[in-house]
Design a protein around this motif. Structure first.
Motif, PDB file in Angstrom:
ATOM      1  N   VAL A 296       0.838  -1.199   0.000  1.00  0.00           N
ATOM      2  CA  VAL A 296       0.000   0.000   0.000  1.00  0.00           C
ATOM      3  C   VAL A 296       0.869   1.243   0.000  1.00  0.00           C
ATOM      4  O   VAL A 296       0.631   2.205  -0.758  1.00  0.00           O
ATOM      5  CB  VAL A 296      -0.948   0.003   1.220  1.00  0.00           C
ATOM      6  N   LEU A 300       0.873   4.102  -2.854  1.00  0.00           N
ATOM      7  CA  LEU A 300       0.458   5.475  -2.557  1.00  0.00           C
ATOM      8  C   LEU A 300       1.480   6.500  -3.009  1.00  0.00           C
ATOM      9  O   LEU A 300       1.154   7.682  -3.144  1.00  0.00           O
ATOM     10  CB  LEU A 300       0.189   5.621  -1.052  1.00  0.00           C
ATOM     11  N   ASP A 301       2.716   6.057  -3.243  1.00  0.00           N
ATOM     12  CA  ASP A 301       3.753   6.968  -3.729  1.00  0.00           C
ATOM     13  C   ASP A 301       3.665   7.047  -5.261  1.00  0.00           C
ATOM     14  O   ASP A 301       4.522   6.577  -5.986  1.00  0.00           O
ATOM     15  CB  ASP A 301       5.133   6.475  -3.300  1.00  0.00           C
ATOM     16  N   ARG A 304      -2.186   4.402  -8.408  1.00  0.00           N
ATOM     17  CA  ARG A 304      -3.586   4.683  -8.746  1.00  0.00           C
ATOM     18  C   ARG A 304      -4.444   4.440  -7.507  1.00  0.00           C
ATOM     19  O   ARG A 304      -4.634   3.304  -7.077  1.00  0.00           O
ATOM     20  CB  ARG A 304      -4.026   3.789  -9.909  1.00  0.00           C
ATOM     21  N   MET A 305      -5.002   5.479  -6.942  1.00  0.00           N
ATOM     22  CA  MET A 305      -5.643   5.425  -5.634  1.00  0.00           C
ATOM     23  C   MET A 305      -6.783   4.412  -5.575  1.00  0.00           C
ATOM     24  O   MET A 305      -6.889   3.640  -4.619  1.00  0.00           O
ATOM     25  CB  MET A 305      -6.152   6.820  -5.256  1.00  0.00           C
ATOM     26  N   GLU A 306      -7.663   4.419  -6.565  1.00  0.00           N
ATOM     27  CA  GLU A 306      -8.813   3.510  -6.531  1.00  0.00           C
ATOM     28  C   GLU A 306      -8.368   2.051  -6.525  1.00  0.00           C
ATOM     29  O   GLU A 306      -8.980   1.207  -5.863  1.00  0.00           O
ATOM     30  CB  GLU A 306      -9.736   3.786  -7.718  1.00  0.00           C
ATOM     31  N   ILE A 308      -5.537   0.919  -5.328  1.00  0.00           N
ATOM     32  CA  ILE A 308      -4.856   0.631  -4.066  1.00  0.00           C
ATOM     33  C   ILE A 308      -5.862   0.396  -2.942  1.00  0.00           C
ATOM     34  O   ILE A 308      -5.787  -0.579  -2.190  1.00  0.00           O
ATOM     35  CB  ILE A 308      -3.903   1.787  -3.702  1.00  0.00           C
ATOM     36  N   MET A 309      -6.848   1.278  -2.839  1.00  0.00           N
ATOM     37  CA  MET A 309      -7.792   1.220  -1.731  1.00  0.00           C
ATOM     38  C   MET A 309      -8.938   0.244  -1.961  1.00  0.00           C
ATOM     39  O   MET A 309      -9.779   0.061  -1.092  1.00  0.00           O
ATOM     40  CB  MET A 309      -8.356   2.614  -1.464  1.00  0.00           C
TER      41      MET A 309
END
Length: 347
Positions: A296, A300-301, A304-306, A308-309
C-alpha cells in the motif's frame, strides 16, 4: 484500445514444458546455450492476466448471485504506452462476496527516493537509495471480503519486480477469520505446505514464519489473521529451486486453498452480535493496510488510488476499547492472533 491489446492470449502449458520447448528452439544458437536463463517479464505479465481471468470466472460462479465483476482497464499514462497499465476488477453485493477485488498492475518507471529507500533498507544493495533507477513491476493481487462472519477474508498476490538487471519474485496467500474454526485453519495451512513441499523441504515453515512476522500490528500486539505463506525479494540466484514456477503455482492455488472453507461456512447460522464482531475486526484489517503494509505504501507513492484502496473492507466498525469475554469464541480468536499456531501439527 492500447490496453485491450495488452490482454492477450497466454500459453497455459506448464512452465517446465514451455522452458523445454524454448531450449529446443534455441539449440542451434551457441550464444543461447551459453547465456543464463533470464526471467521473462512479458511472459509473467501474460501469466498474471490469464490467472486473473480464471479467478474472476471461478469467483463469479461460486458467488452464485449472477453478478459480474466490473472490469476497469486503465493506463498509467495515455500519452506513454510503455508507462504501464492494469485492470481493476471488483464485484460488490454478491451472495457470498460482499466485496471482492482481483487486480492486475503492470508498471514501468523510475524509482523515487521513497521507494528506493524502502527497498534498499531490506538489504538490496543493487538499489540506489537516492532513487532514479528504471524499474518494471507486474503483480496480481486479490482480496475477497464476505458478508458472512464465518467466512474468512482471503488475501493473496504474486508479483515480479525488475531493476538494475535483477529480478525478484514475491507473493503469498493468507487468511483472516473473524471466528476461529480450527479445521479450516489446518486445511488452509496444509494446502500451502503441500505446494511448498514440492519445491523444497522446510519452505512452508520458512514462509509461514515470514507471513506471521509481516502481518503483525505492533500497536495492537496481535497479528491480522492466522497467516499462510508470504515471500518477498526472492531471486533465482539465491535459492535452489525454480522461483518462477513456484510463484506461478502459488497464483494458481489461491482460490482452491479457500474455496471449500467459503462454500461450507456460508451456510452456517450467525447472530447480529457475531456480525458486529466481524465489523470490529475488519477495522483491524484496515489498520494494518494503512499503517504497515509495504504494498500500500509503495502504491500510494504515485500509484492509482482507486486500485490501491479497493482492498479495504466495504463496511467497518471502530468501537472504543473493545474487550472480549473470557472463554468466548471472540477471545479464542484473539488468543491465536496474539500467539500464532503451528496449524499443520495441530490436532
Amino acid at each position: 484500445m492500447q490496453v485491450l491489446n495488452r490482454f492477450r492470449t497466454y500459453d497455459h502449458r506448464p512452465l517446465r514444458c514451455r522452458r523445454a520447448a524454448a531450449r529446443v528452439e534455441a539449440v542451434s544458437s551457441p550464444a543461447a546455450k551459453a547465456a543464463p536463463e533470464e526471467v521473462d517479464f512479458e511472459d509473467f505479465t501474460k501469466y498474471i492476466v490469464a490467472t486473473q481471468e480464471s479467478i474472476l470466472q471461478m469467483a463469479e460462479q461460486m458467488d452464485g448471485s449472477g453478478k459480474k465483476f466490473i472490469r476497469d482497464k486503465w493506463e498509467r499514462d495515455p500519452d506513454n504506452p510503455n508507462a504501464g497499465y492494469g485492470m481493476t476488477c471488483v464485484l460488490e453485493g454478491g451472495d457470498l462476496l460482499e466485496k471482492a477485488a482481483a487486480n492486475v498492475t503492470v508498471v514501468r518507471g523510475v524509482l523515487t527516493p521513497t521507494r528506493a529507500q524502502a527497498m534498499s533498507g531490506r538489504g538490496r544493495s543493487e538499489i540506489d537509495p537516492e532513487g532514479g533507477q528504471p524499474y518494471a513491476a507486474a503483480a496480481l493481487s486479490l482480496v475477497f471480503h464476505c458478508a458472512h462472519p464465518m467466512v474468512p477474508t482471503l488475501r493473496a498476490d504474486v508479483r515480479l519486480f525488475q531493476v538494475a538487471g535483477q529480478s525478484w519474485f514475491g507473493g503469498g496467500c493468507d487468511l483472516t477469520p473473524y471466528y476461529l474454526i480450527e479445521k479450516d485453519a489446518k486445511s488452509f495451512h496444509q494446502f500451502w505446505k503441500g505446494i511448498c513441499d514440492k519445491y523444497k523441504d522446510g519452505l512452508y515453515e520458512q514462509k509461514k514464519e515470514v507471513c506471521d512476522k509481516y502481518f503483525y500490528i505492533p500497536a495492537r500486539k496481535e497479528h491480522r489473521g492466522i497467516g499462510g505463506i508470504f515471500f518477498d525479494d526472492m531471486s533465482q540466484g539465491e535459492v535452489d529451486f525454480d522461483v518462477d514456477a513456484f510463484t506461478r503455482e502459488v497464483g494458481e492455488g489461491i482460490l482452491p486453498s479457500w474455496l471449500d472453507i467459503a462454500q461450507t461456512n456460508r451456510h452456517l447460522p450467525f447472530t447480529e452480535e457475531q456480525k458486529n464482531w466481524q465489523l470490529v475486526r475488519r477495522g483491524r484489517y484496515l489498520e494494518f493496510n494503512l499503517l504497515y503494509d509495504r504494498g500500500v505504501k509503495f502504491g500510494l507513492d504515485g500509484g492509482r488510488m482507486e486500485s490501491i484502496m479497493v482492498s479495504a473492507p466495504p463496511v467497518i466498525a471502530w468501537k472504543y476499547n473493545v474487550m472480549t469475554e473470557e472463554g468466548s469464541e471472540e477471545a479464542k480468536l484473539v488468543e491465536v492472533l496474539r500467539n500464532p499456531v503451528d496449524w499443520v501439527s495441530w490436532a
